[in-house]
Structures are given as structure tokens and as C-alpha cells.
Design a protein around this motif. Structure first.
Motif, PDB file in Angstrom:
ATOM      1  N   TYR A  60       0.843  -1.206   0.000  1.00 33.85           N
ATOM      2  CA  TYR A  60       0.000   0.000   0.000  1.00 33.85           C
ATOM      3  C   TYR A  60       0.870   1.245   0.000  1.00 33.85           C
ATOM      4  CZ  TYR A  60      -4.445  -2.361   0.915  1.00 33.85           C
ATOM      5  OH  TYR A  60      -5.573  -3.116   0.794  1.00 33.85           O
ATOM      6  N   TYR A  87      -1.791   5.400   3.117  1.00 33.50           N
ATOM      7  CA  TYR A  87      -2.751   4.462   3.711  1.00 33.50           C
ATOM      8  C   TYR A  87      -2.317   4.088   5.129  1.00 33.50           C
ATOM      9  CZ  TYR A  87      -6.081   3.292   0.026  1.00 33.50           C
ATOM     10  OH  TYR A  87      -7.122   3.332  -0.869  1.00 33.50           O
ATOM     11  N   THR A 102      -5.864  -4.952  11.713  1.00 32.05           N
ATOM     12  CA  THR A 102      -7.210  -5.479  11.408  1.00 32.05           C
ATOM     13  C   THR A 102      -7.127  -6.877  10.801  1.00 32.05           C
ATOM     14  OG1 THR A 102      -7.952  -3.225  11.019  1.00 32.05           O
ATOM     15  CG2 THR A 102      -9.369  -4.972  10.177  1.00 32.05           C
ATOM     16  N   ARG A 111      -7.827 -15.618   0.404  1.00 30.66           N
ATOM     17  CA  ARG A 111      -8.858 -14.592   0.146  1.00 30.66           C
ATOM     18  C   ARG A 111      -8.406 -13.227   0.673  1.00 30.66           C
ATOM     19  NH1 ARG A 111     -13.162 -12.843   3.376  1.00 30.66           N
ATOM     20  NH2 ARG A 111     -14.809 -11.842   2.174  1.00 30.66           N
ATOM     21  N   GLU A 112      -7.865 -13.211   1.876  1.00 33.85           N
ATOM     22  CA  GLU A 112      -7.389 -11.953   2.466  1.00 33.85           C
ATOM     23  C   GLU A 112      -6.181 -11.427   1.688  1.00 33.85           C
ATOM     24  OE1 GLU A 112      -8.345  -9.833   4.600  1.00 33.85           O
ATOM     25  OE2 GLU A 112      -9.896 -10.850   5.742  1.00 33.85           O
ATOM     26  N   ALA A 119      -7.289  -9.913  -1.560  1.00 31.83           N
ATOM     27  CA  ALA A 119      -7.949  -8.617  -1.344  1.00 31.83           C
ATOM     28  C   ALA A 119      -6.931  -7.532  -0.988  1.00 31.83           C
ATOM     29  CB  ALA A 119      -8.994  -8.742  -0.240  1.00 31.83           C
ATOM     30  N   LEU A 120      -5.895  -7.900  -0.219  1.00 34.37           N
ATOM     31  CA  LEU A 120      -4.860  -6.915   0.135  1.00 34.37           C
ATOM     32  C   LEU A 120      -4.073  -6.488  -1.104  1.00 34.37           C
ATOM     33  CD1 LEU A 120      -3.455  -8.324   3.505  1.00 34.37           C
ATOM     34  CD2 LEU A 120      -4.718  -6.203   3.191  1.00 34.37           C
ATOM     35  N   GLY A 143      -6.344  -4.370  -3.239  1.00 31.45           N
ATOM     36  CA  GLY A 143      -6.515  -3.060  -2.603  1.00 31.45           C
ATOM     37  C   GLY A 143      -5.293  -2.176  -2.793  1.00 31.45           C
ATOM     38  N   ILE A 151     -17.484  -2.219  -4.195  1.00 31.78           N
ATOM     39  CA  ILE A 151     -17.641  -0.950  -3.468  1.00 31.78           C
ATOM     40  C   ILE A 151     -17.796   0.234  -4.411  1.00 31.78           C
ATOM     41  CG2 ILE A 151     -16.589  -1.510  -1.284  1.00 31.78           C
ATOM     42  CD1 ILE A 151     -13.937  -0.749  -2.490  1.00 31.78           C
ATOM     43  N   ILE A 193     -16.081  -4.759  10.283  1.00 30.92           N
ATOM     44  CA  ILE A 193     -16.229  -6.045   9.585  1.00 30.92           C
ATOM     45  C   ILE A 193     -17.252  -6.920  10.330  1.00 30.92           C
ATOM     46  CG2 ILE A 193     -15.040  -8.209   8.978  1.00 30.92           C
ATOM     47  CD1 ILE A 193     -12.515  -6.512   8.463  1.00 30.92           C
ATOM     48  N   ARG A 200     -19.214 -10.585   3.988  1.00 27.79           N
ATOM     49  CA  ARG A 200     -17.989 -10.962   4.713  1.00 27.79           C
ATOM     50  C   ARG A 200     -16.848 -10.151   4.113  1.00 27.79           C
ATOM     51  NH1 ARG A 200     -15.800 -15.796   4.907  1.00 27.79           N
ATOM     52  NH2 ARG A 200     -16.400 -16.313   2.783  1.00 27.79           N
ATOM     53  N   LEU A 201     -16.587  -9.008   4.716  1.00 21.71           N
ATOM     54  CA  LEU A 201     -15.604  -8.082   4.143  1.00 21.71           C
ATOM     55  C   LEU A 201     -14.176  -8.577   4.354  1.00 21.71           C
ATOM     56  CD1 LEU A 201     -17.080  -4.702   5.364  1.00 21.71           C
ATOM     57  CD2 LEU A 201     -16.576  -5.247   2.997  1.00 21.71           C
ATOM     58  N   ALA A 202     -13.410  -8.579   3.270  1.00 20.02           N
ATOM     59  CA  ALA A 202     -11.963  -8.836   3.409  1.00 20.02           C
ATOM     60  C   ALA A 202     -11.334  -7.506   3.813  1.00 20.02           C
ATOM     61  CB  ALA A 202     -11.396  -9.318   2.091  1.00 20.02           C
ATOM     62  N   THR A 203     -10.217  -7.566   4.526  1.00 14.66           N
ATOM     63  CA  THR A 203      -9.606  -6.331   5.041  1.00 14.66           C
ATOM     64  C   THR A 203      -9.224  -5.374   3.901  1.00 14.66           C
ATOM     65  OG1 THR A 203      -8.736  -7.703   6.803  1.00 14.66           O
ATOM     66  CG2 THR A 203      -7.842  -5.489   6.639  1.00 14.66           C
ATOM     67  N   GLY A 204      -8.677  -5.924   2.816  1.00 12.47           N
ATOM     68  CA  GLY A 204      -8.285  -5.087   1.675  1.00 12.47           C
ATOM     69  C   GLY A 204      -9.476  -4.341   1.096  1.00 12.47           C
ATOM     70  N   THR A 205     -10.609  -5.037   0.987  1.00  7.94           N
ATOM     71  CA  THR A 205     -11.832  -4.426   0.453  1.00  7.94           C
ATOM     72  C   THR A 205     -12.321  -3.331   1.402  1.00  7.94           C
ATOM     73  OG1 THR A 205     -12.367  -6.620  -0.376  1.00  7.94           O
ATOM     74  CG2 THR A 205     -14.108  -4.979  -0.510  1.00  7.94           C
ATOM     75  N   LEU A 206     -12.279  -3.630   2.712  1.00  8.57           N
ATOM     76  CA  LEU A 206     -12.764  -2.663   3.703  1.00  8.57           C
ATOM     77  C   LEU A 206     -11.988  -1.351   3.607  1.00  8.57           C
ATOM     78  CD1 LEU A 206     -14.420  -1.950   6.313  1.00  8.57           C
ATOM     79  CD2 LEU A 206     -12.409  -2.685   7.564  1.00  8.57           C
ATOM     80  N   TYR A 207     -10.648  -1.451   3.552  1.00  8.54           N
ATOM     81  CA  TYR A 207      -9.861  -0.208   3.580  1.00  8.54           C
ATOM     82  C   TYR A 207      -9.945   0.579   2.274  1.00  8.54           C
ATOM     83  CZ  TYR A 207      -8.500  -0.715   8.324  1.00  8.54           C
ATOM     84  OH  TYR A 207      -8.568  -0.773   9.693  1.00  8.54           O
TER      85      TYR A 207
END
Lengths: 289, 107
Positions: free
Chosen positions: A15, A19, A27, A38-39, A42-43, A46, A289, B23, B35-42
Motif C-alpha cells: 500500500y 494508507y 485489522t 482470500r485476504e 484482497a490486500l 486493494g 464498493i 467487519i 464478509r468483508l476482506a480487510t483489503g476491500t474494507l480499507y
């Protein structure tokens, strides 16, 4: 620091500094005791969104202008790559054997290159008016430069110039000026000579092979990138649109359809552009989003 | 407004929360659907802060790391309420449907 923490920390460092990296790490560790794909995905997505400016909230019209800006920059890279090829005397045999005209065409190509690079730097810095002037002026200059090979609109990469000029004029109506470093776009010109269909295969033998493979890779990467940023496949589709226009015009002007092989070739050229536009549309509609 | 954004804003309607709590709350409110992933949330928090729908209200240091809390701004609250009313109106189209039958009599 545990192994899981270290792995997530590496991803969070992707990031940009603006950020809250520590907070994101805090978190993600609260949510997950273990490392999860999955995380991690997404990271990465993001971080890529944050780095490319895809994380900014845009209305449909703002999105269209932003995509048009990226497409114009990609087209200017393509046009500049074509100019480099024409301005630099790579075709030694042609230089030696040509009775006249070759030097003049190279000088005109150099002028087109300067105008395309000016438009590129101006557009990336948010100077839309200067970008439009340079891109529109480049149109007659690049057309004259392409006349070296006969029909300019049938030459590889010719359509990058008129399409870029059109988009830079459209961008004059953009309500917001986006700015980025021109360095990336300037550096992209060099690989574009060999990667994009510039006609470099005539002078640089391996280019034919490289271009075929790289175009496929480019489409694949752009399709995957649509998950991160829907503007990128549209910019790549604009580059492919140049080939489609070249193909259609050659068929229209020559009036020769062949035994179906030419039509099949045109369909194959059109297919990536359609797939990229479809991917961008889907990505925009299905955005979380 | 996307469903994810709606539930992030809805999670903040009872007061400020930090990332992990958002979350959890969004998942509760959507009965586990979001079910929010952390990357999506931020990415969402950055967008919502940029558009003025939420703001950072507090920052604490927990376990040596900064932990910020976010709250709804009046604009965010109004946007959330507007969207909820739109959803309710859309739901009423189905839930409060009057069944009208036209009886065709033979001539």
C-alpha cells in the motif's frame, strides 16, 4: 513477529504510505489467525487500486473521462513507438538503396515524435489544452511521415495518432484534471516498439514472433487487471482498435475479401478488443464498493 | 450505493467503530451475507472518507499499532437514510402488493 504476521506485513507494505498500513495489518491479524488466500488477494488488489488511482470514487462521467485519459496516453505511447521506428534509420538497406525522400520522411517522423511526446507529458501532468494542441498538430505530421509506405491509413499503428488526437480533444471537457508522473509513459515507448504492432518486424526480425506472443500476454494481463481497475482493459482495447481500423480500411479500400481467411483474420483482430470492453463493463458493474 | 458500502455505513450508524469492529458489525447486520476482506474494507473506507460520508474520529495505540475509529458524517447519515428509504420503497412494491383479478364473464 510471527510467520503469519510477517507474511501479511509484506502484503500491507504494498500500500502507498498515505494508507494506514499499521492499522490494516492490525485489522487483518484480528480477523485471521492464519494466512488466507482470500485476504491476501484482497490486500494485493486493494494495494494495486491505491497505487493506480482506481480506489478513487468516480461518477460514471468521471470514470469515462479517466478511462479516456488512460486510453489517450496508451495511444500516444503507441504512436511515439511508431515514430521512433520511422525516425531512426533502422532499415539500413532502404537508406542505402532509396534514391531520395527517406531522409525527409525520417525528419517528419522526428517532428511527429516530438509532438507525440509533448502531448504525452502534457496529458500526464494534467495540461489538457497543450496535450490537445500537440496531439492534433501531430495528426498531419504523422500522416505525411507514414506516406513513405504509401497508403498511411493502412500502415500498422497509424490509427493511434487520430484516435489519440480525438481523445485529447474530448478530454478538454473533463471537469477534473488528473495528474501522474510522465516517466512511466515515456519509458513505455521503448518496449512498445517491439511489443505493439508497429511494423518493427520489417527491420527487427524477432519482432514478428515477440509481437504475437506479447499481444496475447497483454490481453491476458489486461483482462486480469479488470478485477483491479476497469480503466486499464479499456485503454488496451483502444490500442487494439487501431489494428481493427487498419484491417477494416485495407479491406474496404482494396475491396478484396479473399476466401474468408481475411474476414477470419479481422474477426480474430476484433475479438480481443470486444473481450476487453466486456471485461471492463463487467468489472464496473460487479464492483464490490 | 453498492450493498457492501450500504452495510459499512449501516455498521457505523450506532457510533464510531474501528476496522475489525466494522467487519464484524457489517456481517451481523447482513446476517452473514457480507464478509468483508480487510483489503476491500480499507479501499471502501478510503473512498468513503474521500467523499465525506465518513470521517476518522479517534486514534488509539493498541499493541504498539495505531487503530483509528471511523464515524458517519451528517452527509453519510443522510445518504444512508435516503438509500434505506429507496430500498424500503422497492420492497413495498412486492410486500404490499394488492392482488387485483379481472373477471371475464362470457357474453
Amino acid at each position: 513477529m510471527t510467520r503469519v504476521e510477517r507474511r501479511y506485513a509484506r502484503l500491507v507494505r504494498l500500500y502507498p504510505a498515505r494508507y494506514p498500513r499499521e492499522e490494516i495489518l492490525d485489522t487483518v491479524l484480528q480477523v485471521n489467525g492464519a494466512f488466507r488466500v482470500r485476504e491476501a488477494t484482497a490486500l494485493i488488489a486493494g494495494a494495486m487500486r491505491a497505487r493506480t488511482g482506481a480506489d478513487v470514487q468516480r461518477t460514471p462521467s468521471e470514470f469515462a473521462f479517466s478511462a479516456a485519459r488512460l486510453a489517450a496516453l496508451a495511444l500516444l505511447v503507441y504512436a511515439a513507438a511508431k515514430d521512433v521506428l520511422e525516425a531512426v534509420p533502422l532499415d539500413v538497406r532502404a537508406v542505402v538503396t532509396a534514391p531520395d525522400g527517406l531522409v525527409q520522411f525520417a525528419v517528419v517522423s522526428l517532428c511527429a515524435l516530438v509532438l507525440h511526446l509533448t502531448a504525452m507529458v502534457a496529458l500526464s501532468r494534467g495540461a489538457h489544452r497543450l496535450a490537445a494542441i500537440a496531439a492534433v498538430l501531430a495528426l498531419p505530421v504523422a500522416t505525411v511521415a507514414q506516406w513513405r509506405h504509401g497508403m498511411p491509413w493502412g500502415a500498422d499503428g497509424y490509427w493511434a495518432t487520430p484516435l489519440a488526437a480525438l481523445l485529447t480533444v474530448v478530454l478538454l471537457f473533463a471537469p477534473r484534471r488528473e495528474r501522474s508522473s510522465p516517466l512511466f509513459w515515456l519509458l513505455a515507448v521503448v518496449p512498445a516498439i517491439v511489443v505493439l504492432p508497429t511494423g518493427s518486424g520489417q527491420y527487427l526480425g524477432p519482432s514478428w514472433f515477440i509481437q504475437q506472443q506479447m499481444l496475447l500476454i497483454l490481453v491476458t494481463v489486461a483482462l486480469l487487471w479488470s478485477f483491479v481497475d476497469a480503466r486499464v482493459p479499456l485503454a488496451v482495447a483502444a490500442v487494439f482498435a487501431c489494428n481493427v481500423l487498419t484491417g477494416f480500411l485495407v479491406v474496404l479500400i482494396s475491396g478484396y475479401l479473399g476466401d474468408g481467411a481475411i474476414l477470419l483474420g479481422l474477426a480474430i483482430t476484433t475479438l480481443p478488443a470486444i473481450a476487453l470492453v466486456a471485461a471492463a463493463t463487467l468489472s464496473r458493474r460487479r464492483s464490490l464498493i | 450505493m453498492r450493498e457492501t458500502t450500504y452495510f459499512i455505513l449501516a455498521a457505523l450508524q450506532d457510533g464510531p467503530l474501528h476496522g475489525y469492529a466494522i467487519i464484524q458489525r457489517a456481517s451481523e447486520l447482513s446476517t452473514g451475507r457480507i464478509r468483508l476482506a480487510t483489503g476491500t474494507l480499507y479501499t471502501a473506507l478510503e473512498r468513503l472518507t474521500g467523499t465525506g460520508l465518513i470521517r476518522v474520529v479517534d486514534e488509539q495505540i493498541v499493541n504498539g499499532r495505531a487503530r483509528r475509529s471511523y464515524e458517519l458524517t451528517p452527509t453519510g447519515g443522510a445518504a444512508l437514510k435516503d438509500h434505506a428509504e429507496q430500498l424500503a420503497a422497492a420492497a413495498r412494491v412486492v410486500t404490499e402488493r394488492r392482488v387485483t383479478r379481472t373477471v371475464v364473464r362470457p357474453a
